[in-house]
Design an enzyme around this catalytic site. Structure first.
Site, PDB file in Angstrom:
ATOM      1  N   HIS A   1     -53.997  20.689 -26.079  1.00 54.55           N
ATOM      2  CA  HIS A   1     -53.749  19.860 -24.934  1.00 54.55           C
ATOM      3  C   HIS A   1     -54.995  19.794 -24.088  1.00 54.55           C
ATOM      4  O   HIS A   1     -55.302  18.498 -23.563  1.00 54.55           O
ATOM      5  CB  HIS A   1     -52.478  19.918 -24.134  1.00 54.55           C
TER       6      HIS A   1
ATOM      7  N   GLU B   1     -46.427  17.493 -32.112  1.00 56.01           N
ATOM      8  CA  GLU B   1     -45.901  18.716 -31.012  1.00 56.01           C
ATOM      9  C   GLU B   1     -44.887  19.556 -31.818  1.00 56.01           C
ATOM     10  O   GLU B   1     -44.702  20.663 -31.670  1.00 56.01           O
ATOM     11  CB  GLU B   1     -45.225  17.854 -30.078  1.00 56.01           C
TER      12      GLU B   1
ATOM     13  N   ARG C   1     -36.255  11.747  -1.748  1.00 53.44           N
ATOM     14  CA  ARG C   1     -36.505  13.192  -1.942  1.00 53.44           C
ATOM     15  C   ARG C   1     -35.624  13.656  -2.830  1.00 53.44           C
ATOM     16  O   ARG C   1     -35.534  14.785  -3.080  1.00 53.44           O
ATOM     17  CB  ARG C   1     -36.441  14.096  -0.442  1.00 53.44           C
TER      18      ARG C   1
ATOM     19  N   HIS D   1     -50.497  10.184 -27.707  1.00 53.40           N
ATOM     20  CA  HIS D   1     -50.793  11.479 -27.228  1.00 53.40           C
ATOM     21  C   HIS D   1     -50.806  12.397 -28.223  1.00 53.40           C
ATOM     22  O   HIS D   1     -51.610  13.429 -28.275  1.00 53.40           O
ATOM     23  CB  HIS D   1     -49.746  11.915 -26.106  1.00 53.40           C
TER      24      HIS D   1
ATOM     25  N   HIS E   1     -56.161  16.262 -23.986  1.00 49.54           N
ATOM     26  CA  HIS E   1     -56.379  15.400 -22.736  1.00 49.54           C
ATOM     27  C   HIS E   1     -57.669  14.777 -22.435  1.00 49.54           C
ATOM     28  O   HIS E   1     -57.677  13.810 -21.924  1.00 49.54           O
ATOM     29  CB  HIS E   1     -55.622  16.167 -21.625  1.00 49.54           C
TER      30      HIS E   1
ATOM     31  N   LYS F   1     -38.571  24.743 -27.163  1.00 52.96           N
ATOM     32  CA  LYS F   1     -38.713  24.494 -25.924  1.00 52.96           C
ATOM     33  C   LYS F   1     -37.790  25.001 -24.847  1.00 52.96           C
ATOM     34  O   LYS F   1     -38.342  25.567 -24.006  1.00 52.96           O
ATOM     35  CB  LYS F   1     -38.744  22.818 -25.844  1.00 52.96           C
TER      36      LYS F   1
ATOM     37  N   LYS G   1     -40.959  18.351 -16.621  1.00 58.40           N
ATOM     38  CA  LYS G   1     -42.245  17.860 -16.228  1.00 58.40           C
ATOM     39  C   LYS G   1     -42.136  16.447 -16.066  1.00 58.40           C
ATOM     40  O   LYS G   1     -41.849  15.669 -17.031  1.00 58.40           O
ATOM     41  CB  LYS G   1     -43.527  18.171 -17.446  1.00 58.40           C
TER      42      LYS G   1
ATOM     43  N   ASN H   1     -49.052  24.128 -24.364  1.00 59.88           N
ATOM     44  CA  ASN H   1     -50.002  23.232 -24.497  1.00 59.88           C
ATOM     45  C   ASN H   1     -51.174  23.479 -25.374  1.00 59.88           C
ATOM     46  O   ASN H   1     -52.496  23.073 -25.180  1.00 59.88           O
ATOM     47  CB  ASN H   1     -50.640  23.268 -22.965  1.00 59.88           C
TER      48      ASN H   1
ATOM     49  N   GLU I   1     -44.262  27.102 -15.196  1.00 62.08           N
ATOM     50  CA  GLU I   1     -45.664  27.465 -15.872  1.00 62.08           C
ATOM     51  C   GLU I   1     -46.494  28.209 -15.330  1.00 62.08           C
ATOM     52  O   GLU I   1     -47.593  28.141 -15.144  1.00 62.08           O
ATOM     53  CB  GLU I   1     -46.332  26.035 -16.203  1.00 62.08           C
TER      54      GLU I   1
ATOM     55  N   ARG J   1     -45.078  29.274 -20.390  1.00 62.71           N
ATOM     56  CA  ARG J   1     -44.739  28.092 -20.554  1.00 62.71           C
ATOM     57  C   ARG J   1     -46.180  27.210 -21.089  1.00 62.71           C
ATOM     58  O   ARG J   1     -46.223  26.279 -21.610  1.00 62.71           O
ATOM     59  CB  ARG J   1     -44.205  27.130 -19.596  1.00 62.71           C
TER      60      ARG J   1
END
Length: 443
Positions: free
Chosen positions: A327, A264, A200, A344, A331, A306, A222, A324, A316, A320
């Site tokens: 993206h 990026e 955990r 990517h 994606h 960032k 992330k 993206n 997010e 935030r």
């Protein structure tokens, strides 16, 4: 934040919060500028977040020069440090040459005696021994285990992730152990997710070895894995103890991976830092030639951008999401074309071109921005159109399960206004999206 404009007192309060939350050490002096803030409601009931309005820029007090490609490597003695301030979960980003030869930088963030280094078959022969040496130098009580994963986006899945858990459990690691991600974005995402889940939650450290990971994925917490139906749909927000960026690792980076990471970097300039974008236009040749000074500046400026965003919106909820840009389209390409077929950054580059095209069709930007984006991506040797097998229907089916969908509405990050401004919104003419998809797809 409600839909009415913030008063001057609220702006001042937020400016003070920002100033307190983002600190830079051993880097150029910076000044922070926060513009007027508002969040107008839209007809879909979702607040259209205008990042041109809700943002704070970092500007070096001395002008960033055009880099001389023959410039020599700068001293590695003192790293540049960018702090990500998240209260009691704050952490430093160390940036510099030769940092893996400075054992104290890593050792100060290891709290227990057991360490698991997660890396891949490509990075292991180049840097694993160096990292183990840095961890154990003058520190004989530390025990270091390692797990070597296959390399590539197609292995960013539950089956591969289980190899990390298997090693951790077989090695009887406890809650005081530290996981270390040594590699690019795939390794960082998987190691971070493993650290968030094992017992955990255990400490972990990021040592990114690609431009993509150094300027983006290693910062901000992330973590996660892909699902066959969509990228990064399984994961957690989980912050590292530190990020150690040894820029020397880029010397062994293949050309295609180098270019992929610059997507990026370009993104930051488009959404919130026009000065940085203009610097990139003047220095892309130096970046592609791996000029040490140019790379160090690009990494530092990207990490600053960032860190600012993450400190304001860690999980997010709005701001935030603007990181993206491109993206959602990108994606869809990665998922629809096959994980690992395109890198990517290559998919994001094409995604940004599509987002910019849609922004222009909406009348939100002028044609000069469209041309500048196309030109800089071509300078970086990045693709500007999706694979021929990507159809309109394939884009739509994958985008329908994107993480930014809310109540069935696809929200997108689009440019709006002068360079360096964008919106995160579901309030757009759907006809423009259809026109963009048909313009880039044969069917």
């Amino acid at each position: 934040m409600d839909s009415s404009s913030l008063c001057a007192r609220q702006v001042l309060s937020l400016s003070k919060t920002i100033s307190a939350n983002v600190r830079f050490r051993n880097s150029d002096p910076v000044s922070l500028q926060c513009s007027s803030l508002s969040s107008p409601s839209n007809r879909d009931g979702i607040s259209a977040l205008n990042v041109g309005q809700l943002r704070m820029r970092v500007r070096a007090s001395s002008t960033a020069p055009v880099m001389d490609q023959k410039s020599s490597k700068t001293s590695s003695a003192v790293p540049t440090i960018v702090d990500v301030d998240l209260g009691n979960r704050s952490y430093p980003i160390y940036i510099g040459s030769g940092l893996l030869d400075q054992p104290d930088l890593l050792q100060r963030h290891v709290h227990g005696k057991r360490i698991l280094v997660v890396t891949n078959t490509t990075i292991e022969p180049m840097y694993l021994d160096k990292v183990v040496s840095a961890l154990t130098h003058g520190n004989p009580n530390v025990s270091v285990e390692s797990v070597i994963l296959p390399d590539g986006e197609k292995y960013k899945n539950m089956e591969t992730l289980m190899k990390v858990f298997d090693k951790a459990i077989e090695s009887r690691l406890d809650r005081r152990c530290t996981f270390i991600a040594l590699g690019g974005g795939v390794i960082g995402d998987m190691c971070g997710y493993a650290a968030a889940s094992f017992l955990r939650g255990v400490n972990f450290i990021q040592i990114p070895t690609t431009v993509m990971a150094q300027v983006d994925s290693s910062v901000g917490g992330k973590t996660g894995i892909n699902h066959r139906l969509g990228k990064n749909l399984i994961g957690a927000f989980y912050q590292p103890q530190c990020v150690l960026i040894d820029t020397d690792t880029l010397n062994t980076l293949p050309e295609r991976e180098l270019a992929s990471g610059f997507a990026e970097v370009i993104k930051y300039g488009l959404i919130r830092d026009a000065d940085f974008f203009e610097w990139q236009e003047k220095n892309m040749k130096a970046l592609m030639a791996r000029d040490p000074s140019a790379l160090a500046y690009a990494i530092k400026r990207s990490c600053e951008n960032k860190a600012e965003v993450v400190s304001l919106d860690e999980k997010e909820s709005g701001l935030r999401a603007t990181l993206n840009l491109g993206h959602t389209f990108g994606h869809a390409i990665e998922t629809g074309y096959g994980y690992g077929e395109w890198l990517h950054g290559e998919a994001v580059a094409t995604g940004m071109v599509m987002a910019v095209d849609m922004s222009y069709r909406l009348g939100w930007i002028d044609n000069t921005i469209v041309n500048r984006v196309d030109n800089i991506l071509k300078q970086a040797k990045l693709p500007t159109a999706p694979p021929a097998t990507m159809t309109v229907e394939k884009f739509k089916s994958v985008m329908a399960v994107d993480k930014k969908v809310a109540d069935g509405l696809l929200r997108l990050i689009l440019l709006k206004g002068p360079l360096g401004n964008c919106v995160f919104t579901g309030d757009y003419d759907k006809k423009a999206l259809d026109e963009t998809l048909h313009a880039f797809c044969k069917s």
